[in-house]
Scaffold this active site. Sequence first.
Site, mmCIF file in Angstrom:
data_model
loop_
_atom_site.group_PDB
_atom_site.id
_atom_site.type_symbol
_atom_site.label_atom_id
_atom_site.label_comp_id
_atom_site.label_asym_id
_atom_site.label_seq_id
_atom_site.Cartn_x
_atom_site.Cartn_y
_atom_site.Cartn_z
ATOM 1 N N GLU A 158 -38.410 73.345 28.629
ATOM 2 C CA GLU A 158 -38.528 74.798 28.654
ATOM 3 C C GLU A 158 -37.855 75.408 27.416
ATOM 4 O O GLU A 158 -36.879 74.859 26.890
ATOM 5 C CB GLU A 158 -37.852 75.355 29.914
ATOM 6 N N THR A 177 -46.423 60.330 40.219
ATOM 7 C CA THR A 177 -47.342 60.927 39.258
ATOM 8 C C THR A 177 -46.927 62.369 39.010
ATOM 9 O O THR A 177 -46.739 63.135 39.955
ATOM 10 C CB THR A 177 -48.792 60.892 39.778
ATOM 11 N N HIS A 178 -46.746 62.723 37.739
ATOM 12 C CA HIS A 178 -46.364 64.086 37.380
ATOM 13 C C HIS A 178 -47.606 64.922 37.072
ATOM 14 O O HIS A 178 -48.633 64.407 36.616
ATOM 15 C CB HIS A 178 -45.449 64.082 36.159
ATOM 16 N N ASN A 224 -28.868 67.501 32.339
ATOM 17 C CA ASN A 224 -28.588 68.261 31.120
ATOM 18 C C ASN A 224 -28.561 69.740 31.486
ATOM 19 O O ASN A 224 -29.059 70.135 32.546
ATOM 20 C CB ASN A 224 -29.660 68.004 30.060
ATOM 21 N N SER A 255 -35.980 60.436 38.029
ATOM 22 C CA SER A 255 -35.138 59.979 36.929
ATOM 23 C C SER A 255 -33.668 59.960 37.340
ATOM 24 O O SER A 255 -33.132 60.946 37.833
ATOM 25 C CB SER A 255 -35.309 60.913 35.717
#
Length: 268
Positions: free
Chosen positions: A189, A89-90, A231, A35
């Site tokens: 998380e 692929t995650h 972030n 990303s």
Amino acid sequence: MSSPEDPFPLAAAAAAVIAERTGVQQHDVGLVLGSGWGGAAELIGATVAELDAADLPGFARPAVAGHVGTIRSLRTDAGRHVLVLGARTHYYEHRDVRAVAHGVRTAAATGATTVILTNGCGGLRPEVAPGSPVLIADHLNLTGASPLEGATFVDLTDLYSPRIRALAREVDPELTEGVYAQFPGPHYETPAEVQMARVLGADLVGMSTALEAIAARHAGMEVFGISLVTNLGAGISDEPLSHAEVLQAGHDAGPRISALLAGIVRRL
């Protein structure tokens, strides 16, 4: 029980199709774009060929907004060939760990001896602002899984290449580095999990990279990892987390990180 060798014929089959359709018999570098990193390929080299990943053995269309479903073969000005894997692929896609590792194993099967793993991640150090690239010096694999099977023992000392990290600092001496913790995802998380990761020594949290790095080392590749802090982790900032924020941070940092990555590839 599956044998440790089982994933490799599929990677070899994918590599054979890549060689046939690109006309490139051997690639030198594999590059996984996470990303925020999608624009980097344009600065690395000229496109020799672009393939729909879903047409290759073992690959599927990406399930995440902001990820492209293509595999590109680039030729650098120095004549080296870079295989750009946009179809990551995650682990949270629940295909299996072999699917997560398939991209880097395919890159190795095309002849690549180096792999570059990029990602967008949450930062745990308030002084490292969103939009900052961070070199991965080590990782914590908190997925509870491994891409290796059976009695397959691999030394992960210096998994993330000190040599290439030094090259990266030649491009940008201000680069910092840290420890990346991979959580399973797809949820972000909790503040308590972020604090746990900090206590364990993590500086970055995300949902990719560690499992790929292990598979790449097993395949004999030199591994380089770099994160884009998109972030601050939950509880570090009062701002709510969203994927839109991740995409925006990647867009805003795009020119800087693209030039950085292209400079690193030129030095390999």
